[in-house]
Scaffold this active site. Structure first.
Site, PDB file in Angstrom:
ATOM      1  N   ASN A  42      -8.168   9.337   0.830  1.00 16.53           N
ATOM      2  CA  ASN A  42      -9.045   8.210   0.492  1.00 16.53           C
ATOM      3  C   ASN A  42      -8.250   6.917   0.515  1.00 16.53           C
ATOM      4  O   ASN A  42      -7.085   6.862   0.117  1.00 16.53           O
ATOM      5  CB  ASN A  42      -9.780   8.426  -0.830  1.00 16.53           C
ATOM      6  CG  ASN A  42      -8.884   8.734  -2.007  1.00 16.53           C
ATOM      7  OD1 ASN A  42      -7.832   9.326  -1.856  1.00 16.53           O
ATOM      8  ND2 ASN A  42      -9.300   8.331  -3.185  1.00 16.53           N
ATOM      9  N   ILE A  43      -8.894   5.882   1.027  1.00 17.66           N
ATOM     10  CA  ILE A  43      -8.284   4.557   1.142  1.00 17.66           C
ATOM     11  C   ILE A  43      -9.243   3.564   0.479  1.00 17.66           C
ATOM     12  O   ILE A  43     -10.360   3.362   0.962  1.00 17.66           O
ATOM     13  CB  ILE A  43      -8.010   4.193   2.612  1.00 17.66           C
ATOM     14  CG1 ILE A  43      -7.082   5.247   3.257  1.00 17.66           C
ATOM     15  CG2 ILE A  43      -7.378   2.790   2.705  1.00 17.66           C
ATOM     16  CD1 ILE A  43      -6.841   5.068   4.733  1.00 17.66           C
ATOM     17  N   GLU A  55     -12.412  12.769   3.435  1.00 18.67           N
ATOM     18  CA  GLU A  55     -13.109  13.603   4.421  1.00 18.67           C
ATOM     19  C   GLU A  55     -13.493  12.787   5.651  1.00 18.67           C
ATOM     20  O   GLU A  55     -13.287  13.202   6.791  1.00 18.67           O
ATOM     21  CB  GLU A  55     -14.405  14.191   3.824  1.00 18.67           C
ATOM     22  CG  GLU A  55     -14.193  15.107   2.644  1.00 18.67           C
ATOM     23  CD  GLU A  55     -14.234  14.390   1.302  1.00 18.67           C
ATOM     24  OE1 GLU A  55     -13.647  13.294   1.185  1.00 18.67           O
ATOM     25  OE2 GLU A  55     -14.836  14.936   0.375  1.00 18.67           O
ATOM     26  N   CYS A  89     -20.230  11.558   2.871  1.00 15.70           N
ATOM     27  CA  CYS A  89     -19.399  12.492   3.642  1.00 15.70           C
ATOM     28  C   CYS A  89     -20.199  13.707   4.090  1.00 15.70           C
ATOM     29  O   CYS A  89     -19.997  14.223   5.190  1.00 15.70           O
ATOM     30  CB  CYS A  89     -18.181  12.916   2.830  1.00 15.70           C
ATOM     31  SG  CYS A  89     -16.978  11.573   2.663  1.00 15.70           S
TER      32      CYS A  89
HETATM   33  N1  THU Z   1     -13.449  10.445  -2.883  1.00 16.23           N
HETATM   34  C1  THU Z   1     -13.038  11.111  -1.759  1.00 16.23           C
HETATM   35  O1  THU Z   1     -12.141  10.656  -1.040  1.00 16.23           O
HETATM   36  N2  THU Z   1     -13.653  12.272  -1.455  1.00 16.23           N
HETATM   37  C2  THU Z   1     -14.553  12.909  -2.262  1.00 16.23           C
HETATM   38  O2  THU Z   1     -15.003  14.003  -1.935  1.00 16.23           O
HETATM   39  C3  THU Z   1     -14.981  12.292  -3.516  1.00 16.23           C
HETATM   40  C4  THU Z   1     -14.544  10.883  -3.717  1.00 16.23           C
HETATM   41  C5  THU Z   1     -12.727   9.230  -3.263  1.00 16.23           C
HETATM   42  C6  THU Z   1     -13.456   7.931  -3.126  1.00 16.23           C
HETATM   43  C7  THU Z   1     -12.727   7.066  -4.151  1.00 16.23           C
HETATM   44  O3  THU Z   1     -11.562   6.546  -3.544  1.00 16.23           O
HETATM   45  C8  THU Z   1     -12.294   8.048  -5.227  1.00 16.23           C
HETATM   46  O4  THU Z   1     -12.352   9.334  -4.627  1.00 16.23           O
HETATM   47  C9  THU Z   1     -13.152   8.031  -6.475  1.00 16.23           C
HETATM   48  O5  THU Z   1     -14.483   8.141  -6.156  1.00 16.23           O
END
Ligand code: THU
Length: 134
Positions: A42-43, A55, A89
């Site tokens: 996640n970014i 994802e 996602c």
């Molecule tokens: N996030 C993801 O990268 N994937 C997930 O399946 C759930 C949420 C990230 C988005 C944000 O950067 C952080 O987790 C909190 O929501």
């Protein structure tokens, strides 16, 4: 490459997460039919809504590299229960028909679901009367 191995790669990809706002780091690993594995984390952004999940970053990296067909996606976070992909996602997972989604945390917990189970009755190309054509 089995689910456990792919999960290991997702956990490693999580280490690159840029999450200074939520402090919730997520990693993903996507196995393409070619046998190649694409990773994402996640970014986040100071403009919160621009954040992109692990994802989608993994899927977009793979599609951007020319892949279209996939075998399995693994996602990992330091969550009490295996982490579940967000709604956005799930829509992207459905777009590419990723058949197996493996959810995990940093422990041994692993849960597996199909794209259809994650997004039942979703919107797709076949939902449009023009099937996505002009
Ligand atoms: N996030 C993801 O990268 N994937 C997930 O399946 C759930 C949420 C990230 C988005 C944000 O950067 C952080 O987790 C909190 O929501």
């Amino acid at each position: 490459m089995d689910a456990k191995e792919l999960m290991k790669i997702a956990r490693k990809a999580r280490q690159n997460a840029y999450a200074p706002y939520s402090h919730f780091a997520v990693g993903a690993a996507l196995l393409a039919e070619s046998g190649r594995v694409y990773t994402g984390c996640n970014i986040e952004n100071a403009s919160y809504g621009l954040t992109c999940c692990a994802e989608r970053n993994a899927i977009f990296a793979a599609v951007g590299a020319g892949e279209r067909r996939f075998k399995m996606l693994a996602v990992a976070a330091d969550s009490p229960e295996p982490v579940a992909p967000c709604g956005a996602c799930r829509q992207v997972i459905a777009e590419f028909g990723i058949p197996i989604v493996v959810m995990g945390n940093l422990k041994e917990a692993i849960k597996t679901m199909s794209a259809e189970e994650l997004l039942p009755y979703g919107f797709g190309q076949e939902s449009m009367n023009n099937k996505g054509e002009k």
